[in-house]
Design an enzyme around this catalytic site. Structure first.
Site, PDB file in Angstrom:
ATOM      1  N   ARG A 367      10.819  -5.500  63.658  1.00 61.26           N
ATOM      2  CA  ARG A 367      10.201  -5.854  62.656  1.00 61.26           C
ATOM      3  C   ARG A 367       9.684  -4.698  61.873  1.00 61.26           C
ATOM      4  O   ARG A 367       8.900  -4.900  60.769  1.00 61.26           O
ATOM      5  CB  ARG A 367       8.524  -6.539  63.293  1.00 61.26           C
ATOM      6  N   VAL A 368      10.018  -3.572  62.161  1.00 60.22           N
ATOM      7  CA  VAL A 368       9.877  -2.243  61.294  1.00 60.22           C
ATOM      8  C   VAL A 368      11.136  -2.177  60.520  1.00 60.22           C
ATOM      9  O   VAL A 368      11.020  -1.583  59.329  1.00 60.22           O
ATOM     10  CB  VAL A 368       9.513  -1.252  62.217  1.00 60.22           C
TER      11      VAL A 368
END
Length: 503
Positions: A367-368
């Site tokens: 999710r980064v």
């Protein structure tokens, strides 16, 4: 000696006498069983406070009830009996920390178990850190922007991990979860990252092999192992990851970057379930107590990247979860997936097909994202995930043997080569500049006409050739994390020259 002298001396003694009154909170054991003691009389005890039993055994107060306190015993409980005195210490459970922990194997209470003697105090003396601590607030945090290079091509290219991130490694038993963690530790040599490996409920033989492997790779110099083996009582397994993150916080408070691996949190949740059921807490789904989500969220939230005003430093967490028959919708897996910033999903089918690391790129996510990649990797890996996803989709159609148009055939061929390139043996992490070189050759189509069974040979030959002939390109990647036009031209020429001579 005259009577008057004796009286005088006595008077002096009486005048100088001072009594010191020390109050101690003392309770008594009402009941003891399976590592749990029910204690009455400790009305002022705090949650997670340490208590001492007569023979020096320590316990931790977990259940604070109306008449009794439920304490878990951290030592041998067989010597404790009903009626024994229990003293409250007034201290929340804490662990000794110092710089000299590096290269050591300790248990959940900070006691060395590697036979190398006691741990000496560091330059700041031997400090203690509480194992339970509130996670740093939002204001003190910084966004994730620096990569943690794992040395595993498929992860660094498609599911990148950044400093301060929490990335879950999930999959069935024997799919290579611990292997990814060990490779990541081995790849941190010279990367200025301290590693902490927390072993929860693992066999002692497995831990011994792992330690030997890390020593062989020179990684123990920057690694601490916290061991809570399968033979130990549940309370020590429950405390282990909190002890590990307390050590990580000690190094983070010095402004250092830390990587912590929890192997694995499934066994941690089971140990906590055991304790909770013995403490007569009401069971919920799958017999886990109601606060099992909080058990892991308060642990994983302590991983973060702090801003400069609050000392800098970061903790990157790689929790591991074992699934049953690939079921990621079970209670503990869904809980941990919802806490972390992405997951690396390992699949049994891929493992047995010989695709190792057996990472399912479609189900895995970071999710980064590309924030945790160097610019050069971002540029070459941009199309790779798409190539792989399209290949997986088209692969199903291709099995029916229907006529495929030219562009579909091209995508299938590119996908086959991408899968081949991303295969990697264990304990062989690849540095960033070598990864960028080979992925550049793949995504720019230089490998499209190389037979699939020759891809590994081509990759190995190209990397050895580029090391001597693309020095400018390598230097740019190491120093600036991106290539210049001149560097790219040099790499193109190197690949073309090598390909011309490749049989």
């Amino acid at each position: 000696m005259s009577n008057s002298t004796i009286v005088e001396n006595l008077r002096k003694e009486i005048d100088s006498f001072s009594s010191q009154v020390r109050a101690e909170k003392v309770g008594h054991v009402v009941e003891v069983f399976d590592g749990i003691a029910k204690v009455s009389g400790l009305s002022d005890v705090k949650s997670s406070e340490m208590v001492i039993f007569p023979n020096g055994e320590t316990g931790v107060a977990l259940n604070l009830e109306e008449d009794t306190v439920g304490a878990v015993i951290l030592d041998d409980f067989s010597k404790i009996k009903e009626g024994d005195e229990v003293k409250a210490t007034g201290k929340i459970l804490e662990i000794p920390v110092s710089d000299n922990l590096m290269g050591r194997v300790i248990n959940s209470l900070g006691v060395p178990v590697d036979g190398k003697g006691a741990i000496k105090a560091g330059k700041d003396g031997m400090q203690t850190y509480p194992i339970e601590k509130v996670a740093p607030g939002v204001i003190t945090r910084l966004g994730v922007s620096e990569p943690v290079s794992t040395g595993i091509k498929v992860i660094d290219a498609t599911i990148p991990i950044g400093r301060g991130q929490r990335e879950l490694i999930i999959g069935d038993r024997q799919t290579g979860k611990t292997a990814i963690a060990i490779d990541t530790i081995l790849n941190q040599k010279g990367q200025n990252l301290i590693c902490i490996y927390v072993s929860i409920g693992q066999k002692d033989s497995k831990l011994r092999k792992l330690q030997t492997r890390l020593e062989k790779g020179g990684a123990m110099a920057y690694t601490v192992i916290v061991s809570a083996g399968a033979s130990l009582p549940a309370p020590l397994l429950y405390i282990a990851p909190y002890a590990g993150v307390a050590i990580a916080e000690y190094f983070m408070d010095q402004g250092k970057d830390v990587l912590i691996i929890y192997d694995d949190l499934s066994k941690h949740a089971i140990a906590y379930r055991e304790i909770s059921l013995l403490l007569r807490r009401p069971p919920g789904r799958e017999a886990f107590p109601g606060d099992v989500f909080y058990l892991h969220s308060r642990l994983l939230e302590r991983a973060c990247r702090r801003n400069k005003e609050h000392g800098g430093g970061s903790i990157t967490a790689l929790p591991i979860i074992e699934t049953q028959a690939g079921d990621i919708t079970a209670y503990i897996p869904t809980n941990v997936i919802s806490i972390t910033d992405g997951q690396i999903f390992l699949e049994t089918d891929l493992f047995y097909k010989g695709i190792r690391p057996a990472v399912n790129v479609g189900s895995s996510v970071s999710r980064v994202g590309s924030y945790a990649q160097i610019k050069a990797m971002k540029k070459v890996a941009g199309t790779l995930k798409l190539d792989l996803a399209q290949y997986r989709e088209l692969e199903a159609f291709a099995q029916f043997g229907s006529d495929l148009d030219e562009s579909t055939k091209k995508q299938l061929e590119r996908g086959k080569r991408a899968v081949e390139i991303l295969k990697q043996p264990q304990y062989a992490p690849v540095v960033a500049e070598r990864q960028v070189t080979v992925l550049y050759a793949l995504t720019k189509g230089y490998m499209d006409d190389v037979p699939v069974d020759k891809i590994k040979e081509f990759e190995e030959g190209l990397l050895n050739y580029a090391e001597n002939n693309a020095k400018k390109f390598y230097k740019e990647i190491i120093e600036t994390k991106m290539w210049s036009e001149a560097g790219e031209a040099e790499l193109k020429k190197t690949i073309e020259d090598f390909k011309g001579g490749f049989k």
